[in-house]
Design an enzyme around this catalytic site. Sequence first.
Site, PDB file in Angstrom:
ATOM      1  N   ALA A   7       9.175   7.639  -9.005  1.00  0.00           N
ATOM      2  CA  ALA A   7       9.227   8.585  -7.877  1.00  0.00           C
ATOM      3  C   ALA A   7       8.059   9.557  -7.749  1.00  0.00           C
ATOM      4  O   ALA A   7       7.813  10.059  -6.657  1.00  0.00           O
ATOM      5  CB  ALA A   7      10.522   9.385  -7.961  1.00  0.00           C
ATOM      6  N   ALA A   8       7.351   9.870  -8.832  1.00  0.00           N
ATOM      7  CA  ALA A   8       6.333  10.931  -8.741  1.00  0.00           C
ATOM      8  C   ALA A   8       5.091  10.431  -8.011  1.00  0.00           C
ATOM      9  O   ALA A   8       4.749   9.259  -8.140  1.00  0.00           O
ATOM     10  CB  ALA A   8       5.959  11.405 -10.138  1.00  0.00           C
ATOM     11  N   PRO A   9       4.418  11.303  -7.244  1.00  0.00           N
ATOM     12  CA  PRO A   9       4.651  12.742  -7.109  1.00  0.00           C
ATOM     13  C   PRO A   9       5.721  13.131  -6.092  1.00  0.00           C
ATOM     14  O   PRO A   9       5.955  14.313  -5.898  1.00  0.00           O
ATOM     15  CB  PRO A   9       3.278  13.264  -6.662  1.00  0.00           C
ATOM     16  N   CYS A  54       0.840  -0.419  -3.807  1.00  0.00           N
ATOM     17  CA  CYS A  54      -0.389  -0.172  -3.036  1.00  0.00           C
ATOM     18  C   CYS A  54      -1.474  -1.109  -3.561  1.00  0.00           C
ATOM     19  O   CYS A  54      -2.576  -0.677  -3.886  1.00  0.00           O
ATOM     20  CB  CYS A  54      -0.807   1.286  -3.114  1.00  0.00           C
ATOM     21  N   GLU A  64      11.130   9.173 -13.043  1.00  0.00           N
ATOM     22  CA  GLU A  64       9.693   9.052 -13.312  1.00  0.00           C
ATOM     23  C   GLU A  64       9.484   8.976 -14.818  1.00  0.00           C
ATOM     24  O   GLU A  64      10.061   9.730 -15.578  1.00  0.00           O
ATOM     25  CB  GLU A  64       8.956  10.264 -12.704  1.00  0.00           C
ATOM     26  N   ASP A  72       8.979   1.721  -5.875  1.00  0.00           N
ATOM     27  CA  ASP A  72       7.576   1.855  -5.461  1.00  0.00           C
ATOM     28  C   ASP A  72       6.786   1.715  -6.758  1.00  0.00           C
ATOM     29  O   ASP A  72       6.455   2.699  -7.418  1.00  0.00           O
ATOM     30  CB  ASP A  72       7.403   3.238  -4.808  1.00  0.00           C
ATOM     31  N   ASP A  80      11.902   4.971 -18.653  1.00  0.00           N
ATOM     32  CA  ASP A  80      11.310   3.720 -18.225  1.00  0.00           C
ATOM     33  C   ASP A  80      12.357   3.102 -17.284  1.00  0.00           C
ATOM     34  O   ASP A  80      13.513   2.884 -17.691  1.00  0.00           O
ATOM     35  CB  ASP A  80      11.076   2.825 -19.451  1.00  0.00           C
ATOM     36  N   SER A  94       6.274  11.687  -2.682  1.00  0.00           N
ATOM     37  CA  SER A  94       6.116  11.564  -1.230  1.00  0.00           C
ATOM     38  C   SER A  94       7.314  10.821  -0.646  1.00  0.00           C
ATOM     39  O   SER A  94       7.845  11.210   0.396  1.00  0.00           O
ATOM     40  CB  SER A  94       4.802  10.858  -0.869  1.00  0.00           C
ATOM     41  N   LYS A  95       7.761   9.783  -1.344  1.00  0.00           N
ATOM     42  CA  LYS A  95       8.863   8.992  -0.769  1.00  0.00           C
ATOM     43  C   LYS A  95      10.219   9.633  -1.073  1.00  0.00           C
ATOM     44  O   LYS A  95      11.134   9.542  -0.265  1.00  0.00           O
ATOM     45  CB  LYS A  95       8.777   7.547  -1.249  1.00  0.00           C
TER      46      LYS A  95
HETATM   47  N1  SAM Z   1       6.805   6.747  -5.233  1.00  0.00           N
HETATM   48  C1  SAM Z   1       5.734   7.692  -5.537  1.00  0.00           C
HETATM   49  C2  SAM Z   1       5.410   8.488  -4.293  1.00  0.00           C
HETATM   50  O1  SAM Z   1       5.568   7.940  -3.202  1.00  0.00           O
HETATM   51  O2  SAM Z   1       5.000   9.651  -4.397  1.00  0.00           O
HETATM   52  C3  SAM Z   1       4.513   6.983  -6.109  1.00  0.00           C
HETATM   53  C4  SAM Z   1       4.851   6.148  -7.291  1.00  0.00           C
HETATM   54  S1  SAM Z   1       3.467   5.455  -8.112  1.00  0.00           S
HETATM   55  C5  SAM Z   1       3.071   4.117  -7.112  1.00  0.00           C
HETATM   56  C6  SAM Z   1       4.232   4.706  -9.479  1.00  0.00           C
HETATM   57  C7  SAM Z   1       4.827   5.695 -10.446  1.00  0.00           C
HETATM   58  O3  SAM Z   1       5.531   4.936 -11.448  1.00  0.00           O
HETATM   59  C8  SAM Z   1       3.827   6.542 -11.208  1.00  0.00           C
HETATM   60  O4  SAM Z   1       4.171   7.892 -11.057  1.00  0.00           O
HETATM   61  C9  SAM Z   1       3.991   6.122 -12.664  1.00  0.00           C
HETATM   62  O5  SAM Z   1       3.838   7.196 -13.578  1.00  0.00           O
HETATM   63  C10 SAM Z   1       5.427   5.613 -12.678  1.00  0.00           C
HETATM   64  N2  SAM Z   1       5.759   4.627 -13.711  1.00  0.00           N
HETATM   65  C11 SAM Z   1       4.936   3.820 -14.434  1.00  0.00           C
HETATM   66  N3  SAM Z   1       5.649   3.014 -15.232  1.00  0.00           N
HETATM   67  C12 SAM Z   1       6.954   3.294 -15.010  1.00  0.00           C
HETATM   68  C13 SAM Z   1       8.172   2.811 -15.545  1.00  0.00           C
HETATM   69  N4  SAM Z   1       8.190   1.844 -16.446  1.00  0.00           N
HETATM   70  N5  SAM Z   1       9.326   3.353 -15.111  1.00  0.00           N
HETATM   71  C14 SAM Z   1       9.327   4.326 -14.169  1.00  0.00           C
HETATM   72  N6  SAM Z   1       8.196   4.830 -13.624  1.00  0.00           N
HETATM   73  C15 SAM Z   1       7.030   4.322 -14.041  1.00  0.00           C
END
Ligand code: SAM
Length: 485
Positions: free
Chosen positions: A130-132, A251, A153, A198, A180, A134-135
Amino acid sequence: MNNIVENNQLLPQPYIDKMASILPKHLSLQEFVDSCHRPLRRAIRVNTLKTSVEAFLLRAQEHDWKLTAIPWCTEGFWIELDEQEVPLGNSFEHLSGLIYIQEASSMMPVAALFHLFDASSNATLLDAAAAPGSKTTQIAAKMGNKGLIIANEFSASRIKMLHANTQRCGIKNVALTHFDAKIFGNWLPNTFDAILLDAPCSGEGTIRKDKLAMKNWNQQAIDEISSVQTGLIESAFHALKEGGVLIYSTCTLSLEENQQVCFSLQQKFPDAVEFVPLNDLFDNATETATEEGFLHIWPQVYDTEGFFVAAIRKTEKTDPERSNKRIAKMPFIRPTRQKEAELYAYFKEQFGINDIDGMLFIRDKEYWLFPDNIKPLINKVRFSRLGIKIAEEFGNYKKSGFKTQHEFVTAFEKQATTNIVELDAAQAKEYYQGKDIRDVETNGASGEVLVSYRGQIISLGKALNNRLKNNLPRELIRDKNLFDK
Ligand code: SAM
């Protein structure tokens, strides 16, 4: 292979060769490469929890911001503005949560979700990465701050950004977790009404925003992240209720991270996976739709980042292995009726706020408001932040009263009618510089007041003899290049 292109400074040739081999016939490789070299158009989304699109359009006119509607998101606009003096991130509209600065294609997954799913359904959703935020904030606005979003996150530092953004935007139907995301399927099978994954990805689509995005591009990294994504989508699918919708997005453009991840899920659950075509998400969606109805967004088509969105319906229950989770006992208890009544009477008297939905809990001297839908999950998951902190007791609260929290104000400001202190432009600027304000017209208000600029409540302050004590969270403080209107 003869994939000679002109004017390429950013893309490795093996990547160009690979994209040439998967580019749809109606698109040109040279245009793809050219678009990767063009700066990305700025875009914003209006946060309808705080303002209407119409009211925002008037503000934009005053600023001379040139807006173009984004076809797949009613609240989204490309924006042209001069950011030399005041970067968009230092505008009043951003700082006060009226807008979220968000790339246009990144608004598409949530648009797809609510194209297929009723936003007013008081549902429980999982935003798995979810981070940061936006969605997460886009989902919350669509749901009118109702129902529940579990926003997960994995990165601890990014959880802080996620919280800062949900707080800025006045989100209250959210619980943050820090796992995770591959654990959700085994822990909470067949639980969520809808899920957004995402996914973390290799970011090939982000080259227009970050010139270095392709510097370390290599096939091995893509194969590795693809296997992580395959695990994440499987887990998310298990966690989805029968009949629910899973949106998978990235993305990036490689098939390994997109189509193949979806196909792997279909192979694993042939009777439970239904791909829902997104061809009718907006006019012209067919331009990027694959045979299955996934949207594979090449950056030149809508002049955006490269992106991918797939919608998957779960047509029958799945039965994953269950894993045991040990949850420490929740440190929150319900307050007595009297305490709850006293706190709510205070909010009513002090601010005129009297419609407070959610369940009130206490931890030590802190008062937290949990979304109602949390009940079935409360002892099943460890939360890193659940709901919003709305008040603290001040010593003996019967004598000293309550100390309201910033989060309460950002989430409930729309209802406020009393003890509102309006700042002028110079004062508002100083307020965002973190300063106390002297010689402010408090109209006799004392104690906790709501700080407002141009009719928009931004914070909680403390008024004393025409002085206003600053109470802005640190992440909203800006030293320079602040808005002037
Ligand atoms: N959805 C977010 C937004 O719209 O603001 C952007 C998400 S970004 C594409 C992917 C996110 O997944 C990153 O913040 C990353 O730290 C996190 N991430 C990486 N591996 C992960 C895991 N195994 N489980 C959950 N989150 C993970």
